[in-house]
Design a protein around this motif. Structure first.
Motif: not given
Length: 198
Positions: A127, A147-149
């Motif tokens: 990521d 964070h991934p979003d």
């Protein structure tokens, strides 16, 4: 003192690289673009010896284009990453390339992705990734704030925090950075972060 890093957000991936061309104690130029556009939806950020970096990235770019020309379909980001890993692994036993790669891409089926490929042909889908002396600072910032979003604006803000940390903490810090992004609309240059001009 090279630094290349990247991350995946919601619907996009981006790569950031310093733009210094350095040899020993000399800075030859400060506008070297170390992020190559492989095709319409792939970016390859590279760090390492200048000759190896230029030769390997151009070799990969031309072979990705040749595959598309011969077969009529582009390589997926995963396939391009595995091709690079295979070429680095083959070269490792003959004449190794001293080059580290952060590959970002966007595929219609799988969305954005980021791959970490180092000079000894280690390949990981991640990521967030970083190479170079600046990685000590960039990774700590990413571990805390990523964070991934993330939206594009949040990712750019985090990139700016990483760049500021590198500039303030690294003894011989690169002055200029380039940011490129890839999403469903394609790969493109987003912006530069400059402290010096050529």
């Amino acid at each position: 003192m090279e630094c290349v890093f990247g991350m995946v957000g919601k619907g996009f991936a981006l790569v950031v690289a310093d733009s210094s061309a350095v040899n020993s104690i000399l800075v030859h130029k400060s506008n070297e673009d170390k992020i190559m556009v492989l095709d319409s939806h792939k970016l390859m950020g590279a760090s390492g010896e200048a000759g190896d970096r230029a030769q390997f990235t151009e070799y990969v770019q031309k072979n990705v284009a040749l595959y598309h020309y011969r077969n009529g379909i582009p390589l997926t980001t995963k396939a391009a990453a595995n091709f690079m890993r295979g070429e680095l692994a083959t070269a490792l036993r003959k004449n190794p390339y001293m080059v580290n790669i952060v590959l970002a891409g966007y595929d219609k089926e799988t969305g954005p992705s980021l791959y970490y490929i180092d000079y000894i042909a280690t390949l990981h889908k991640v990521d967030k990734a970083t190479f170079g002396y600046g990685s000590y600072f960039a990774l700590s910032m990413m571990d805390r704030h990523y964070h991934p979003d993330m939206t594009v604006d949040e990712a750019i803000k985090l990139d700016d925090q990483c760049i500021e940390e590198i500039r303030s903490r690294l003894v011989v810090a690169p002055q200029n950075f380039i940011i490129k992004i890839v999403d469903q609309d394609g790969a493109r240059e987003h912006s530069w972060r400059r402290t010096t001009k050529d």
